[in-house]
Design a protein around this motif. Structure first.
Motif, PDB file in Angstrom:
ATOM      1  N   ASP A  83      -4.299 -18.252   4.657  1.00  0.00           N
ATOM      2  CA  ASP A  83      -3.062 -18.031   5.407  1.00  0.00           C
ATOM      3  C   ASP A  83      -3.027 -18.952   6.609  1.00  0.00           C
ATOM      4  O   ASP A  83      -3.646 -18.676   7.637  1.00  0.00           O
ATOM      5  CB  ASP A  83      -2.954 -16.568   5.845  1.00  0.00           C
ATOM      6  CG  ASP A  83      -1.722 -16.323   6.707  1.00  0.00           C
ATOM      7  OD1 ASP A  83      -0.746 -17.100   6.582  1.00  0.00           O
ATOM      8  OD2 ASP A  83      -1.748 -15.359   7.503  1.00  0.00           O
ATOM      9  N   ASP A  84      -2.317 -20.056   6.479  1.00  0.00           N
ATOM     10  CA  ASP A  84      -2.187 -20.990   7.589  1.00  0.00           C
ATOM     11  C   ASP A  84      -1.051 -20.621   8.536  1.00  0.00           C
ATOM     12  O   ASP A  84      -0.860 -21.276   9.560  1.00  0.00           O
ATOM     13  CB  ASP A  84      -1.954 -22.413   7.059  1.00  0.00           C
ATOM     14  CG  ASP A  84      -3.238 -23.049   6.544  1.00  0.00           C
ATOM     15  OD1 ASP A  84      -4.302 -22.393   6.638  1.00  0.00           O
ATOM     16  OD2 ASP A  84      -3.180 -24.180   6.026  1.00  0.00           O
ATOM     17  N   VAL A  91      -4.704 -21.149  -3.140  1.00  0.00           N
ATOM     18  CA  VAL A  91      -3.320 -20.900  -2.738  1.00  0.00           C
ATOM     19  C   VAL A  91      -3.295 -20.863  -1.223  1.00  0.00           C
ATOM     20  O   VAL A  91      -4.119 -20.173  -0.598  1.00  0.00           O
ATOM     21  CB  VAL A  91      -2.779 -19.577  -3.308  1.00  0.00           C
ATOM     22  CG1 VAL A  91      -1.404 -19.257  -2.727  1.00  0.00           C
ATOM     23  CG2 VAL A  91      -2.701 -19.641  -4.826  1.00  0.00           C
ATOM     24  N   THR A  92      -2.377 -21.606  -0.631  1.00  0.00           N
ATOM     25  CA  THR A  92      -2.275 -21.659   0.819  1.00  0.00           C
ATOM     26  C   THR A  92      -0.879 -21.247   1.252  1.00  0.00           C
ATOM     27  O   THR A  92       0.112 -21.767   0.734  1.00  0.00           O
ATOM     28  CB  THR A  92      -2.581 -23.069   1.355  1.00  0.00           C
ATOM     29  OG1 THR A  92      -3.887 -23.475   0.919  1.00  0.00           O
ATOM     30  CG2 THR A  92      -2.530 -23.096   2.874  1.00  0.00           C
ATOM     31  N   LEU A  93      -0.814 -20.292   2.172  1.00  0.00           N
ATOM     32  CA  LEU A  93       0.461 -19.864   2.750  1.00  0.00           C
ATOM     33  C   LEU A  93       0.756 -20.741   3.958  1.00  0.00           C
ATOM     34  O   LEU A  93      -0.080 -20.865   4.858  1.00  0.00           O
ATOM     35  CB  LEU A  93       0.398 -18.399   3.169  1.00  0.00           C
ATOM     36  CG  LEU A  93      -0.025 -17.393   2.090  1.00  0.00           C
ATOM     37  CD1 LEU A  93       0.018 -15.971   2.634  1.00  0.00           C
ATOM     38  CD2 LEU A  93       0.850 -17.522   0.853  1.00  0.00           C
ATOM     39  N   VAL A  94       1.921 -21.361   3.942  1.00  0.00           N
ATOM     40  CA  VAL A  94       2.274 -22.290   5.009  1.00  0.00           C
ATOM     41  C   VAL A  94       3.669 -21.978   5.527  1.00  0.00           C
ATOM     42  O   VAL A  94       4.479 -21.356   4.843  1.00  0.00           O
ATOM     43  CB  VAL A  94       2.237 -23.762   4.516  1.00  0.00           C
ATOM     44  CG1 VAL A  94       0.825 -24.187   4.161  1.00  0.00           C
ATOM     45  CG2 VAL A  94       3.174 -23.965   3.325  1.00  0.00           C
ATOM     46  N   THR A 150      -1.859 -24.624  -4.576  1.00  0.00           N
ATOM     47  CA  THR A 150      -0.478 -24.177  -4.638  1.00  0.00           C
ATOM     48  C   THR A 150      -0.058 -23.731  -3.245  1.00  0.00           C
ATOM     49  O   THR A 150      -0.705 -22.879  -2.634  1.00  0.00           O
ATOM     50  CB  THR A 150      -0.317 -23.008  -5.630  1.00  0.00           C
ATOM     51  OG1 THR A 150      -0.720 -23.443  -6.924  1.00  0.00           O
ATOM     52  CG2 THR A 150       1.123 -22.548  -5.680  1.00  0.00           C
ATOM     53  N   LEU A 151       1.016 -24.329  -2.750  1.00  0.00           N
ATOM     54  CA  LEU A 151       1.545 -23.983  -1.430  1.00  0.00           C
ATOM     55  C   LEU A 151       2.698 -23.001  -1.593  1.00  0.00           C
ATOM     56  O   LEU A 151       3.605 -23.218  -2.402  1.00  0.00           O
ATOM     57  CB  LEU A 151       2.048 -25.239  -0.717  1.00  0.00           C
ATOM     58  CG  LEU A 151       1.049 -26.387  -0.543  1.00  0.00           C
ATOM     59  CD1 LEU A 151       1.745 -27.583   0.098  1.00  0.00           C
ATOM     60  CD2 LEU A 151      -0.155 -25.962   0.286  1.00  0.00           C
ATOM     61  N   LEU A 152       2.655 -21.924  -0.817  1.00  0.00           N
ATOM     62  CA  LEU A 152       3.731 -20.937  -0.809  1.00  0.00           C
ATOM     63  C   LEU A 152       4.242 -20.778   0.621  1.00  0.00           C
ATOM     64  O   LEU A 152       3.445 -20.730   1.566  1.00  0.00           O
ATOM     65  CB  LEU A 152       3.240 -19.583  -1.316  1.00  0.00           C
ATOM     66  CG  LEU A 152       2.781 -19.485  -2.772  1.00  0.00           C
ATOM     67  CD1 LEU A 152       2.303 -18.062  -3.063  1.00  0.00           C
ATOM     68  CD2 LEU A 152       3.896 -19.870  -3.721  1.00  0.00           C
ATOM     69  N   VAL A 153       5.553 -20.665   0.760  1.00  0.00           N
ATOM     70  CA  VAL A 153       6.164 -20.416   2.057  1.00  0.00           C
ATOM     71  C   VAL A 153       6.639 -18.964   2.076  1.00  0.00           C
ATOM     72  O   VAL A 153       7.620 -18.631   1.414  1.00  0.00           O
ATOM     73  CB  VAL A 153       7.349 -21.367   2.311  1.00  0.00           C
ATOM     74  CG1 VAL A 153       7.943 -21.120   3.699  1.00  0.00           C
ATOM     75  CG2 VAL A 153       6.917 -22.819   2.175  1.00  0.00           C
ATOM     76  N   PRO A 154       5.950 -18.081   2.791  1.00  0.00           N
ATOM     77  CA  PRO A 154       6.329 -16.675   2.779  1.00  0.00           C
ATOM     78  C   PRO A 154       7.796 -16.433   3.126  1.00  0.00           C
ATOM     79  O   PRO A 154       8.446 -15.555   2.535  1.00  0.00           O
ATOM     80  CB  PRO A 154       5.402 -16.053   3.838  1.00  0.00           C
ATOM     81  CG  PRO A 154       4.187 -16.917   3.801  1.00  0.00           C
ATOM     82  CD  PRO A 154       4.710 -18.312   3.566  1.00  0.00           C
TER      83      PRO A 154
END
Length: 269
Positions: free
Chosen positions: A8-9, A45-48, A114-118
């Motif tokens: 979680d970035d 998986v990284t939350l950005v 995989t980048l996800l934008v919350p």
């Protein structure tokens, strides 16, 4: 064997990161069994946030451009296009960060992430557990594709300068990921997931019509590719089908996506 790494970035989505890690852990064995592919050593998986997404995609665009043009003699115009790629990626992100469900990139070490934008999940209707699981299963399938092709095919070219845009590669990757989710999510949930058809956010008036037409075209290609994957697997079996990720020239053409029997004739025995 693989490990699951959810980072979680954003600094404010620990609960979502934990939920995603749990879902990935549950789904990963099913994805490997359904596809016959091994996941990468680390499923990442990284939350950005919006700015973090732009930074990551800009760096990825630079790495991809350097890789795609290595050893080529570029004209001055082509070199300027290459040099502008990171900024173009960041500019695209600033305007359309809410449109794409996820972003598959490869790190500087070639590892898929995989980048996800919350913030983009709720507007796209992807914040329910069913829809989030569907999204994550597709992300797992894409990362398995990267591992199978060792990054040579997937992620596809970020910006094509000297070659045609890789429509067939993108369709195959997306169709395979959707087929995988169709197979896997009912095994986990006990029911099929109706993939969210909510229209993408329409805040970009100047490109609304173009975006609609492009989206409809992509959806048709994806539907054909999902059908192609199912029929091709039934025809040649998973071991022969999975050569598509590693054998040069075996990616189906857009015509062959409509004719899996025609493609099957090219598959090595």
């Amino acid at each position: 064997m693989y490990s699951i790494n959810v980072q979680d970035d954003t600094g404010s989505n620990d609960e979502l990161a934990g939920q995603i890690a749990h879902m990935l852990t549950d789904a990963a064995p099913y994805v490997e069994k359904a596809t016959g592919l091994s996941l990468p050593e680390t499923v990442a998986v990284t939350l950005v946030g919006r700015e973090g997404l732009g930074t990551a995609l800009g760096a990825f665009a630079r790495r991809q451009a350097e890789r795609e043009t290595e050893g080529m003699q570029l004209t001055a115009t082509q070199q300027r296009s290459v040099d502008r790629m990171p900024m173009a990626a960041r500019t695209y992100t600033n305007h359309f960060w809410m449109i794409n469900e996820s972003h598959l990139i490869a790190t500087s070490y070639g590892r898929p992430t995989t980048l996800l934008v919350p913030e983009a999940l709720e507007p796209q209707g992807l914040n329910t557990s069913d829809q989030l699981l569907d999204l994550l299963v597709r992300a797992l399938a894409e990362q398995a594709q990267v591992a199978a092709c060792e990054g040579r095919l997937i992620p596809p070219q970020f910006f094509s300068i000297l070659q045609p845009w890789p429509y067939a590669v993108i369709a195959l990757s997306t169709g395979h990921a959707c087929w995988t989710s169709n197979e896997v999510t009912p095994l986990i949930l006990g029911r099929a997931v109706v993939r969210n058809q909510r229209p993408r956010p329409g805040a970009y008036l100047g490109r609304r019509l173009i975006g609609h037409l492009s989206s409809a075209r992509e959806e048709r290609r994806t539907r054909r590719a999902v059908t192609f994957v199912g029929q091709a697997l039934a025809t040649v079996g998973p071991d022969r089908f999975n050569q598509v990720w590693s054998v040069d020239g075996l990616v189906p053409t857009l015509v062959e996506l409509r004719r899996p029997d025609q493609w099957a004739k090219r598959v090595p025995a």
